[in-house]
Write an enzyme that holds these catalytic residues in place. Structure first.
Site, short mmCIF file in Angstrom:
data_model
loop_
_atom_site.label_atom_id
_atom_site.label_comp_id
_atom_site.label_asym_id
_atom_site.label_seq_id
_atom_site.Cartn_x
_atom_site.Cartn_y
_atom_site.Cartn_z
N PHE A 27 47.41 8.95 41.37
CA PHE A 27 48.74 9.56 41.30
C PHE A 27 48.60 11.05 41.03
O PHE A 27 49.21 11.61 40.14
CB PHE A 27 49.60 8.86 40.23
CG PHE A 27 51.08 9.00 40.46
CD1 PHE A 27 51.67 8.58 41.65
CD2 PHE A 27 51.90 9.55 39.49
CE1 PHE A 27 53.04 8.71 41.87
CE2 PHE A 27 53.27 9.68 39.69
CZ PHE A 27 53.84 9.26 40.89
N LYS A 52 39.32 10.58 52.75
CA LYS A 52 38.41 10.84 53.88
C LYS A 52 37.05 10.15 53.74
O LYS A 52 36.48 9.67 54.72
CB LYS A 52 38.17 12.35 54.01
CG LYS A 52 39.35 13.12 54.49
CD LYS A 52 39.20 14.60 54.20
CE LYS A 52 39.65 14.91 52.78
NZ LYS A 52 39.70 16.32 52.43
N GLU A 112 46.41 8.31 58.79
CA GLU A 112 46.80 9.54 59.48
C GLU A 112 46.46 10.79 58.66
O GLU A 112 45.99 11.79 59.19
CB GLU A 112 48.32 9.50 59.78
CG GLU A 112 48.87 10.77 60.40
CD GLU A 112 48.31 11.04 61.79
OE1 GLU A 112 48.29 10.12 62.61
OE2 GLU A 112 47.88 12.19 62.05
N VAL A 163 43.09 13.36 58.52
CA VAL A 163 42.82 14.47 59.43
C VAL A 163 44.10 15.31 59.58
O VAL A 163 45.12 14.81 60.04
CB VAL A 163 42.37 13.95 60.83
CG1 VAL A 163 42.07 15.11 61.76
CG2 VAL A 163 41.16 13.03 60.70
N ASP A 181 33.95 18.94 54.37
CA ASP A 181 35.31 18.43 54.57
C ASP A 181 35.62 18.33 56.08
O ASP A 181 36.12 17.30 56.56
CB ASP A 181 36.30 19.37 53.87
CG ASP A 181 37.74 18.99 54.12
OD1 ASP A 181 38.17 17.95 53.58
OD2 ASP A 181 38.44 19.71 54.86
N LYS A 210 36.23 14.89 58.78
CA LYS A 210 37.31 14.77 59.75
C LYS A 210 36.76 14.59 61.18
O LYS A 210 37.30 13.81 61.97
CB LYS A 210 38.24 15.99 59.67
CG LYS A 210 38.97 16.03 58.33
CD LYS A 210 39.57 17.38 58.01
CE LYS A 210 40.11 17.40 56.58
NZ LYS A 210 40.48 18.73 56.12
N GLY A 244 48.43 20.09 51.39
CA GLY A 244 49.73 20.33 50.73
C GLY A 244 50.32 19.04 50.22
O GLY A 244 50.12 17.97 50.80
#
Ligand code: HSE
Length: 341
Positions: free
Chosen positions: A9, A125, A149, A152, A220, A224, A321
């Site tokens: 959380f 990821k 979803e 990436v 990172d 992806k 974000g």
């Protein structure tokens, strides 16, 4: 009414909770979608379980100021596995921290959820990149959804675009800017800032991973690239199959020189199909100023899909974000709801 349990959380989990709270009526009216969060378990923020559902505003307030474990009248002290198995949620939202080397502890959470026949929705990821095949097979064998979803480009539709909107195309290549922190640094270096100052600013703005190497050394972006290779290209590409170079070797001089030549440095993640062979890489690349990817500055991400029927299709949008990544989970939840109807 979908019952959700959130494992983790932090920023992303709270982002989803905020959206569910604010769009509750709209989602019900427009899509007939209703859900309740019955449990939350977070390593740092505590845990709360209430079979009849938790009040989201109260949860967000507790997460910010005290501990979720203070939720009035809720059962507490539940770890992730107990929450997955005993909360009665039929969908697990796994948004705990990510580890690209082992995938743990999230991989154990993924397995527990799917083994128990629960849908799994995640932005995590590490385990998705490392164990995509095993997890997809497990989900299929249990007749549940495994949707990711947000792994990436956050909520920018990368995977859904390929799966749904570009269905019927052969996707020959996917290349793009998959890491906001490095793009932010390169953009700022072009504007005259030093690498160190730009990195510090990215960290302050909250784009950067906890360990800077994850961004600047390309880990990172690599995660992806692996997820795109496996899920979109159907290729057996592991972490060690990807040629990876970060941006630490790029100097202000390099950036200046590229500018003079009408070019721009970008950290480009790429997966290419040539017949049966699929190759993948992450590397700083000098691209022509006229390339759509060259116009993508700051922390924004972008992907170009090279297809047989549609030519090149480029999407540009947020790659991180709170709300943007929270939204990726919403879109997965809505898809599960649609498929169940
Ligand atoms: N650190 C990542 C980035 C966050 O800068 O893009 C999203 O994966």
């Amino acid at each position: 009414m979908h019952k959700l349990a959130l494992i983790g959380f932090g920023v992303v989990g709270q982002g989803l909770a905020r959206i569910l709270h604010e769009k509750h009526e709209e989602l019900k009216k427009k899509y007939g979608f209703e859900c309740s969060i019955v449990a939350v378990s977070d390593l740092n923020k505590g845990s709360a379980f209430k079979a009849e559902g938790l009040d989201i505003e109260k949860l967000l307030e507790l997460a910010e100021n005290e501990s979720i474990s203070q939720y009035p009248g809720a059962e507490t002290g539940w770890d992730a596995i107990k929450t997955i198995k005993e909360s009665g949620a039929e969908t697990i939202v796994e948004v705990s921290y990510t580890d690209i080397e082992t995938g743990e502890p999230a991989y154990s959470h993924f397995n527990a959820a799917l083994e128990a026949g629960k849908h799994l929705v995640t932005t995590n990821k590490g385990p998705t990149a490392l164990f995509f095949k095993e997890l997809s097979e497990l989900a299929a064998s249990r007749g549940v959804e495994f949707r990711f979803e947000g792994t990436v480009l956050a909520g920018t539709p990368a995977l859904n675009l390929a799966e749904l909107c570009l269905a019927g195309n052969e996707i020959r290549e996917i290349r793009g800017i998959m890491n906001g922190t490095t793009n932010f640094i390169l953009t700022n270096m072009e504007l005259g800032k030093s690498y160190e100052d730009a990195l510090k600013e990215a960290q302050e703005l909250g784009y950067a991973e906890a360990v800077p190497d994850a961004d600047v050394e390309g880990w990172d972006a690599l995660a992806k690239v692996v997820i795109l290779s496996k899920s979109v290209m159907g290729a057996d590409i592991g972490v060690s199959d990807v040629d990876r170079t970060g941006i630490t070797g790029i100097s202000i001089d390099d950036v200046e020189k590229a500018k003079k030549d009408g070019k721009r440095w970008k950290l480009i993640g790429k997966v290419t199909r040539d017949g049966d062979k699929v190759t993948a890489s992450v590397a700083p690349t000098m691209i022509d100023i006229t390339d759509p990817l060259a116009a993508v500055g700051g922390a924004t991400n972008a992907l170009t899909f090279v297809t047989d029927l549609m030519g090149e299709v480029t999407i540009v949008g947020a790659g991180a974000g709170k709300i943007e990544t929270g939204f990726s989970l919403l879109v997965d939840l809505l898809e599960i709801d649609r498929r169940e109807k």
